[in-house]
Design a protein around this motif. Structure first.
Motif, PDB file in Angstrom:
ATOM      1  N   MET A   7       2.174  12.358  49.103  1.00 14.44           N
ATOM      2  CA  MET A   7       2.753  12.067  47.934  1.00 14.44           C
ATOM      3  C   MET A   7       4.182  11.458  48.191  1.00 14.44           C
ATOM      4  O   MET A   7       4.965  12.268  48.729  1.00 14.44           O
ATOM      5  CB  MET A   7       2.910  13.466  47.072  1.00 14.44           C
ATOM      6  N   CYS A   8       4.339  10.340  47.882  1.00 19.20           N
ATOM      7  CA  CYS A   8       5.780   9.841  48.333  1.00 19.20           C
ATOM      8  C   CYS A   8       6.771  10.445  47.786  1.00 19.20           C
ATOM      9  O   CYS A   8       6.953  10.661  46.634  1.00 19.20           O
ATOM     10  CB  CYS A   8       5.463   8.209  47.992  1.00 19.20           C
ATOM     11  N   MET A   9       7.888  10.440  48.559  1.00 19.15           N
ATOM     12  CA  MET A   9       9.161  11.164  48.131  1.00 19.15           C
ATOM     13  C   MET A   9      10.153  10.264  47.641  1.00 19.15           C
ATOM     14  O   MET A   9      11.245  10.464  46.988  1.00 19.15           O
ATOM     15  CB  MET A   9       9.571  12.057  49.179  1.00 19.15           C
ATOM     16  N   TYR A  10      10.243   8.874  48.220  1.00 19.18           N
ATOM     17  CA  TYR A  10      11.126   8.060  47.870  1.00 19.18           C
ATOM     18  C   TYR A  10      12.438   8.383  48.076  1.00 19.18           C
ATOM     19  O   TYR A  10      13.529   7.837  47.259  1.00 19.18           O
ATOM     20  CB  TYR A  10      11.005   7.451  46.219  1.00 19.18           C
ATOM     21  N   CYS A  11      12.767   8.846  49.209  1.00 18.04           N
ATOM     22  CA  CYS A  11      14.119   9.221  49.395  1.00 18.04           C
ATOM     23  C   CYS A  11      14.608   8.890  50.797  1.00 18.04           C
ATOM     24  O   CYS A  11      15.703   9.263  51.328  1.00 18.04           O
ATOM     25  CB  CYS A  11      14.100  10.764  49.204  1.00 18.04           C
ATOM     26  N   VAL A  12      14.100   7.737  51.467  1.00 22.70           N
ATOM     27  CA  VAL A  12      14.720   7.299  52.674  1.00 22.70           C
ATOM     28  C   VAL A  12      16.170   6.516  51.947  1.00 22.70           C
ATOM     29  O   VAL A  12      15.951   5.552  51.347  1.00 22.70           O
ATOM     30  CB  VAL A  12      13.771   6.306  53.441  1.00 22.70           C
ATOM     31  N   PRO A  13      17.366   6.662  52.356  1.00 26.17           N
ATOM     32  CA  PRO A  13      18.412   6.010  51.839  1.00 26.17           C
ATOM     33  C   PRO A  13      18.807   4.700  52.426  1.00 26.17           C
ATOM     34  O   PRO A  13      19.458   3.901  51.705  1.00 26.17           O
ATOM     35  CB  PRO A  13      19.579   6.865  52.382  1.00 26.17           C
ATOM     36  N   GLY A  14      18.357   4.412  53.541  1.00 26.63           N
ATOM     37  CA  GLY A  14      18.501   3.207  54.188  1.00 26.63           C
ATOM     38  C   GLY A  14      17.334   2.259  54.235  1.00 26.63           C
ATOM     39  O   GLY A  14      16.529   2.380  53.417  1.00 26.63           O
ATOM     40  N   ASP A  15      17.542   1.240  55.170  1.00 27.98           N
ATOM     41  CA  ASP A  15      16.317   0.311  55.203  1.00 27.98           C
ATOM     42  C   ASP A  15      15.472   0.497  56.264  1.00 27.98           C
ATOM     43  O   ASP A  15      14.900  -0.381  56.738  1.00 27.98           O
ATOM     44  CB  ASP A  15      16.908  -1.059  55.225  1.00 27.98           C
ATOM     45  N   ASP A  16      15.709   1.590  56.792  1.00 26.34           N
ATOM     46  CA  ASP A  16      14.975   1.943  58.544  1.00 26.34           C
ATOM     47  C   ASP A  16      13.674   2.705  58.341  1.00 26.34           C
ATOM     48  O   ASP A  16      13.084   2.895  59.333  1.00 26.34           O
ATOM     49  CB  ASP A  16      16.214   2.455  59.076  1.00 26.34           C
ATOM     50  N   GLY A  17      13.374   2.925  57.232  1.00 25.24           N
ATOM     51  CA  GLY A  17      12.036   3.978  57.113  1.00 25.24           C
ATOM     52  C   GLY A  17      11.991   4.974  58.065  1.00 25.24           C
ATOM     53  O   GLY A  17      10.994   5.818  57.984  1.00 25.24           O
ATOM     54  N   ALA A  18      13.336   5.905  58.157  1.00 29.68           N
ATOM     55  CA  ALA A  18      13.579   6.871  59.026  1.00 29.68           C
ATOM     56  C   ALA A  18      13.405   8.110  58.360  1.00 29.68           C
ATOM     57  O   ALA A  18      13.548   8.516  57.085  1.00 29.68           O
ATOM     58  CB  ALA A  18      14.768   6.911  59.575  1.00 29.68           C
ATOM     59  N   VAL A  19      12.843   9.426  58.864  1.00 31.17           N
ATOM     60  CA  VAL A  19      12.544  10.574  58.180  1.00 31.17           C
ATOM     61  C   VAL A  19      13.859  11.259  58.065  1.00 31.17           C
ATOM     62  O   VAL A  19      14.984  10.949  58.861  1.00 31.17           O
ATOM     63  CB  VAL A  19      11.807  11.523  59.236  1.00 31.17           C
ATOM     64  N   PRO A  53      10.371  -1.539  43.111  1.00 27.30           N
ATOM     65  CA  PRO A  53      11.832  -0.648  42.866  1.00 27.30           C
ATOM     66  C   PRO A  53      11.248   0.811  43.182  1.00 27.30           C
ATOM     67  O   PRO A  53      10.189   1.192  42.714  1.00 27.30           O
ATOM     68  CB  PRO A  53      12.043  -0.843  41.422  1.00 27.30           C
ATOM     69  N   PRO A  54      11.988   1.718  43.775  1.00 26.98           N
ATOM     70  CA  PRO A  54      11.495   3.025  43.908  1.00 26.98           C
ATOM     71  C   PRO A  54      11.511   3.750  42.615  1.00 26.98           C
ATOM     72  O   PRO A  54      12.191   3.383  41.725  1.00 26.98           O
ATOM     73  CB  PRO A  54      13.036   3.715  44.956  1.00 26.98           C
ATOM     74  N   MET A  55      10.518   4.895  42.536  1.00 27.53           N
ATOM     75  CA  MET A  55      10.245   5.524  41.430  1.00 27.53           C
ATOM     76  C   MET A  55      11.220   6.596  41.224  1.00 27.53           C
ATOM     77  O   MET A  55      11.683   7.244  42.319  1.00 27.53           O
ATOM     78  CB  MET A  55       8.980   6.197  41.588  1.00 27.53           C
ATOM     79  N   ARG A  56      11.633   6.563  39.969  1.00 26.25           N
ATOM     80  CA  ARG A  56      12.707   8.039  39.701  1.00 26.25           C
ATOM     81  C   ARG A  56      12.275   8.450  38.450  1.00 26.25           C
ATOM     82  O   ARG A  56      11.447   7.766  37.450  1.00 26.25           O
ATOM     83  CB  ARG A  56      14.178   7.564  39.183  1.00 26.25           C
ATOM     84  N   PRO A  57      12.330  10.006  38.174  1.00 24.46           N
ATOM     85  CA  PRO A  57      12.085  10.343  37.085  1.00 24.46           C
ATOM     86  C   PRO A  57      12.435   9.704  35.560  1.00 24.46           C
ATOM     87  O   PRO A  57      13.458   9.515  35.400  1.00 24.46           O
ATOM     88  CB  PRO A  57      12.250  11.742  37.018  1.00 24.46           C
ATOM     89  N   PRO A  91      11.527   0.168  49.037  1.00 25.77           N
ATOM     90  CA  PRO A  91      12.585   0.329  50.070  1.00 25.77           C
ATOM     91  C   PRO A  91      12.713   1.719  50.534  1.00 25.77           C
ATOM     92  O   PRO A  91      13.452   1.878  51.726  1.00 25.77           O
ATOM     93  CB  PRO A  91      13.670  -0.488  49.707  1.00 25.77           C
ATOM     94  N   ASN A  92      12.489   2.550  49.848  1.00 24.25           N
ATOM     95  CA  ASN A  92      12.873   4.012  50.064  1.00 24.25           C
ATOM     96  C   ASN A  92      11.860   4.736  50.865  1.00 24.25           C
ATOM     97  O   ASN A  92      11.782   6.024  50.716  1.00 24.25           O
ATOM     98  CB  ASN A  92      13.458   4.905  48.911  1.00 24.25           C
ATOM     99  N   ASP A  93      10.798   4.333  51.130  1.00 28.77           N
ATOM    100  CA  ASP A  93       9.516   4.956  51.993  1.00 28.77           C
ATOM    101  C   ASP A  93       9.777   4.992  53.485  1.00 28.77           C
ATOM    102  O   ASP A  93      10.322   4.147  54.126  1.00 28.77           O
ATOM    103  CB  ASP A  93       8.230   4.112  51.590  1.00 28.77           C
ATOM    104  N   LEU A  94       8.911   5.989  54.130  1.00 24.92           N
ATOM    105  CA  LEU A  94       8.616   6.050  55.479  1.00 24.92           C
ATOM    106  C   LEU A  94       8.247   5.042  56.206  1.00 24.92           C
ATOM    107  O   LEU A  94       7.171   4.169  55.557  1.00 24.92           O
ATOM    108  CB  LEU A  94       8.067   7.495  55.790  1.00 24.92           C
ATOM    109  N   GLY A  95       8.448   4.977  57.426  1.00 25.02           N
ATOM    110  CA  GLY A  95       7.756   3.982  58.320  1.00 25.02           C
ATOM    111  C   GLY A  95       7.444   4.416  59.818  1.00 25.02           C
ATOM    112  O   GLY A  95       8.192   5.492  60.177  1.00 25.02           O
ATOM    113  N   LEU A  96       6.600   3.759  60.175  1.00 23.11           N
ATOM    114  CA  LEU A  96       6.150   4.119  61.756  1.00 23.11           C
ATOM    115  C   LEU A  96       5.781   3.115  62.343  1.00 23.11           C
ATOM    116  O   LEU A  96       4.969   2.733  63.233  1.00 23.11           O
ATOM    117  CB  LEU A  96       5.036   5.239  61.825  1.00 23.11           C
TER     118      LEU A  96
END
Length: 365
Positions: free
Chosen positions: A26-38, A114-118, A72-77
């Motif tokens: 379940m996506c958290m949409y909480c990566v603050p930058g553009d780097d996909g980092a944990v 766009p990232p999901m927000r409640p 844009p706020n998702d994880l990457g690998l």
């Protein structure tokens, strides 16, 4: 007292999960930058659910390319620099006694939203301006930009992207690699006649539409080796006329079992904005169909879909609808849900329920 099915171990290849409760991605949409980092949030979020008693946790949709991110706020690998963060998640999950998996995916024509927000109006209903969308056909998801139709070179590139990300997942220590073939994202788009209008070898027939997924499965299976568990999440039906049906998925399931897939994680929908008849356990009958289709193989089935009570989850296992049950929304509300469900099923001792040793003083005697 008989140990509930839900709390019995689940063996996958040489691995054993302590129970049959899964945390689905379940996506958290909480990566603050553009780097996909944990981030620290990810580590704490997954560690909490592992401490809470889940046997297997699947980390949220993690993009295999930058343009494949759902937002844009998702994880990457997609690069080596991202591996260390995932290693932190794996270490935290393992320390709490659970298995760690990761879902690798590409958003296809639904990427770049766009990232999901409640309660935010308009979220996830459009494409960010300038985002490059790739898909099997140049057919837009409603209210999204028209994607570029992939040519064979582009398809080859994406097969390699999935494969490279899977190698990085192994490097990070994940036990399970899940390929995201559901919810209207790239692999699902190839599978569905509602989004794949190709006339080449990647379309035109059910087997043609399956070719991309089967190529990815073959490449990833080889990349991760025989010790790691390979899992594919599928949308069993599009819930729409002319789309995928349960029978289509049954036939695909047999092929995936033959290709070395260990787990089929059965969901539904997402490729078109169809009216889904959602209700408690509404997707479990599709898991049951798939489970029957792969009977006699080593492939096991995870059911999911508004499983809200311990009794409901236990019944899915007792009746043979699935080999394990994934619980999403309820786990967002309660990270200790497996421990509470153990009590609901009559388990009153820490020896039977997965209570952390640090909490034994607060458990029943």
């Amino acid at each position: 007292m008989r140990t509930p099915n839900l709390l019995s171990p689940l063996t996958m290849r040489d691995l054993s999960a302590r129970n049959r409760l899964w945390l689905p991605p379940m996506c958290m949409y909480c990566v603050p930058g553009d780097d996909g980092a944990v981030t620290d949030w990810h580590v704490v979020h997954y560690a909490s659910r592992a401490v809470g008693g889940f046997g297997t946790l699947i980390v949220e949709a993690t993009a295999v390319t930058p343009e494949g991110r759902l937002s844009p706020n998702d994880l990457g690998l997609w690069e080596e620099s991202q591996v260390e963060g995932h290693h932190r998640i794996v270490d935290a999950v393992h320390a709490a006694g659970a298995l760690a998996g990761i879902q690798l995916g590409h958003g296809g024509r639904k990427a770049g939203t766009p990232p999901m927000r409640p309660r935010e109006k308009g979220a996830r209903t459009s494409t960010i301006e300038g985002w490059e969308l790739l898909a099997p056909s140049a057919v837009a998801y409603p209210e999204h930009a028209v994607p570029t139709e992939l040519d064979e070179t582009g398809i080859d590139h994406l097969v390699e992207a999935f494969t490279s990300a899977a190698r990085r997942a192994v490097e990070a220590g994940y036990d399970i690699v899940e390929l995201h073939g559901a919810h209207g994202y790239l692999i699902h788009e190839f599978l569905s006649p509602l989004s794949n209008f190709r006339t080449d070898s990647y379309g035109g027939s059910p087997q043609g539409r399956r070719r991309f997924l089967l190529r990815v499965v073959q490449a990833v299976r080889q990349a991760i080796g025989e010790e790691k568990v390979l899992d594919v999440r599928l949308s069993a039906t599009d819930w729409a006329d002319g789309g995928l049906t349960g029978q289509d998925t049954v036939e695909l399931a047999r092929q995936l079992a033959e290709a070395g897939v260990d787990i089929l994680h059965v969901s539904t929908g997402g490729n078109v904005p169809a009216q889904v008849p959602a209700g408690p356990g509404f997707q479990l009958p599709f898991a049951a169909q798939v489970k029957e289709a792969v009977a006699g193989t080593r492939t096991q089935v995870v059911g999911v879909g508004l499983v809200e009570t311990a009794a409901q989850a236990e019944q899915a296992l007792v009746t043979g609808q699935a080999d394990a049950v994934a619980v999403g929304r309820a786990a967002l509300r309660d990270p200790y849900l497996p421990l509470r469900w153990a009590a609901d099923l009559g388990v009153r001792s820490w020896q039977e329920a997965p209570w952390p040793i640090q909490y034994w003083r607060g458990t029943w005697h």
